[in-house]
Design an enzyme around this catalytic site. Structure first.
Site, PDB file in Angstrom:
ATOM      1  N   HIS A 124     -14.349  -2.327   9.059  1.00  0.00           N
ATOM      2  CA  HIS A 124     -14.972  -3.142   8.018  1.00  0.00           C
ATOM      3  C   HIS A 124     -14.071  -4.299   7.660  1.00  0.00           C
ATOM      4  CE1 HIS A 124     -12.852  -1.421   4.221  1.00  0.00           C
ATOM      5  NE2 HIS A 124     -12.132  -1.149   5.272  1.00  0.00           N
ATOM      6  N   CYS A 167      -6.832  -7.499   3.753  1.00  0.00           N
ATOM      7  CA  CYS A 167      -8.022  -6.729   4.135  1.00  0.00           C
ATOM      8  C   CYS A 167      -9.268  -7.604   4.209  1.00  0.00           C
ATOM      9  CB  CYS A 167      -8.239  -5.580   3.160  1.00  0.00           C
ATOM     10  SG  CYS A 167      -6.825  -4.465   3.150  1.00  0.00           S
ATOM     11  N   ASP A 187     -20.371   6.561  11.644  1.00  0.00           N
ATOM     12  CA  ASP A 187     -19.325   6.814  12.631  1.00  0.00           C
ATOM     13  C   ASP A 187     -19.357   5.794  13.771  1.00  0.00           C
ATOM     14  OD1 ASP A 187     -17.130   8.306  13.636  1.00  0.00           O
ATOM     15  OD2 ASP A 187     -18.463   9.358  15.024  1.00  0.00           O
ATOM     16  N   HIS A 188     -18.172   5.248  14.060  1.00  0.00           N
ATOM     17  CA  HIS A 188     -17.985   4.252  15.115  1.00  0.00           C
ATOM     18  C   HIS A 188     -18.894   3.048  14.925  1.00  0.00           C
ATOM     19  CE1 HIS A 188     -15.690   7.499  16.918  1.00  0.00           C
ATOM     20  NE2 HIS A 188     -15.054   6.538  17.579  1.00  0.00           N
ATOM     21  N   HIS A 225     -10.746  -4.569  10.124  1.00  0.00           N
ATOM     22  CA  HIS A 225      -9.779  -3.528  10.483  1.00  0.00           C
ATOM     23  C   HIS A 225     -10.500  -2.191  10.430  1.00  0.00           C
ATOM     24  CE1 HIS A 225      -9.760  -3.783   6.101  1.00  0.00           C
ATOM     25  NE2 HIS A 225      -9.413  -2.504   6.106  1.00  0.00           N
ATOM     26  N   GLU A 258      -9.181   7.332   2.613  1.00  0.00           N
ATOM     27  CA  GLU A 258      -9.200   6.151   3.474  1.00  0.00           C
ATOM     28  C   GLU A 258      -7.892   6.071   4.272  1.00  0.00           C
ATOM     29  OE1 GLU A 258     -10.394   1.654   2.641  1.00  0.00           O
ATOM     30  OE2 GLU A 258      -8.486   2.240   1.731  1.00  0.00           O
ATOM     31  N   HIS A 306     -10.528   2.363  10.094  1.00  0.00           N
ATOM     32  CA  HIS A 306      -9.964   3.555   9.460  1.00  0.00           C
ATOM     33  C   HIS A 306     -10.526   4.806  10.131  1.00  0.00           C
ATOM     34  CE1 HIS A 306      -8.380   1.416   5.967  1.00  0.00           C
ATOM     35  NE2 HIS A 306      -9.525   0.763   5.897  1.00  0.00           N
TER      36      HIS A 306
END
Length: 166
Positions: free
Chosen positions: A18, A37, A83-84, A43, A129, A45
């Protein structure tokens, strides 16, 4: 006689990327508030999500909720939607809402409420996170879902609210 009450928690891990950026702020305000950020390329997580349900232990089954139901609900809400994924580009909810961990928790909460057979048992969504940054959400209590960060900054209360900050 009241039944004993227990808290049942299931943990899952998902990966997503994100960019912390609000469409409600100027580019300058986004850079000031979100710092590194707000990088244009974003980037990623590995989010650790803990979902807790709370309720009476059923005398017949010995459970608050069948863990399989919670596992399936988390699969639908988290893995099928987040996810992904690039949260900002792939998840419609984040088109107009900054993809902070706080808002990811709200997304998960709201969608779990829609798929659980007993949504009233949902107690908490906790997201790690990073090792140092953790958000817990227990539903909307104030009647105001999100603080208007632009108005906050105009009042001189602006701080780096990035959930990625060290």
């Amino acid at each position: 006689m009241s039944l004993p009450v227990a808290l049942l928690t299931r943990k899952e891990i998902f990966s997503a990327c994100h960019r912390l950026h609000s469409p409600h702020l100027s580019n300058e305000e986004n850079a000031e508030i979100f710092g590194k950020c707000n990088n244009l390329n974003g980037h990623g997580h590995n989010y650790v999500v803990e979902v807790s349900v709370r309720g009476p232990i059923d005398m017949r089954t010995g459970m608050v909720m069948n863990i399989t139901e919670l596992k399936e609900a988390m699969k639908i809400v988290i893995f099928e939607n987040l996810d992904h994924k690039n949260l900002d580009k792939d998840v419609p909810f984040f088109k107009s809402v900054p993809s902070t961990t706080e808002n990811v928790a709200i997304f998960i909460w709201d969608n779990l409420k829609k798929v659980l057979k007993q949504p009233e048992l949902l107690f908490q969504v906790k997201i790690h996170e990073t090792n140092n940054n953790i958000v817990s959400y227990r539903g909307q209590h104030t009647g105001q879902r999100q603080m208007d960060k632009k108005n906050c900054c105009q009042r001189g209360n602006c701080t780096n609210v990035s959930s990625d900050s060290d």
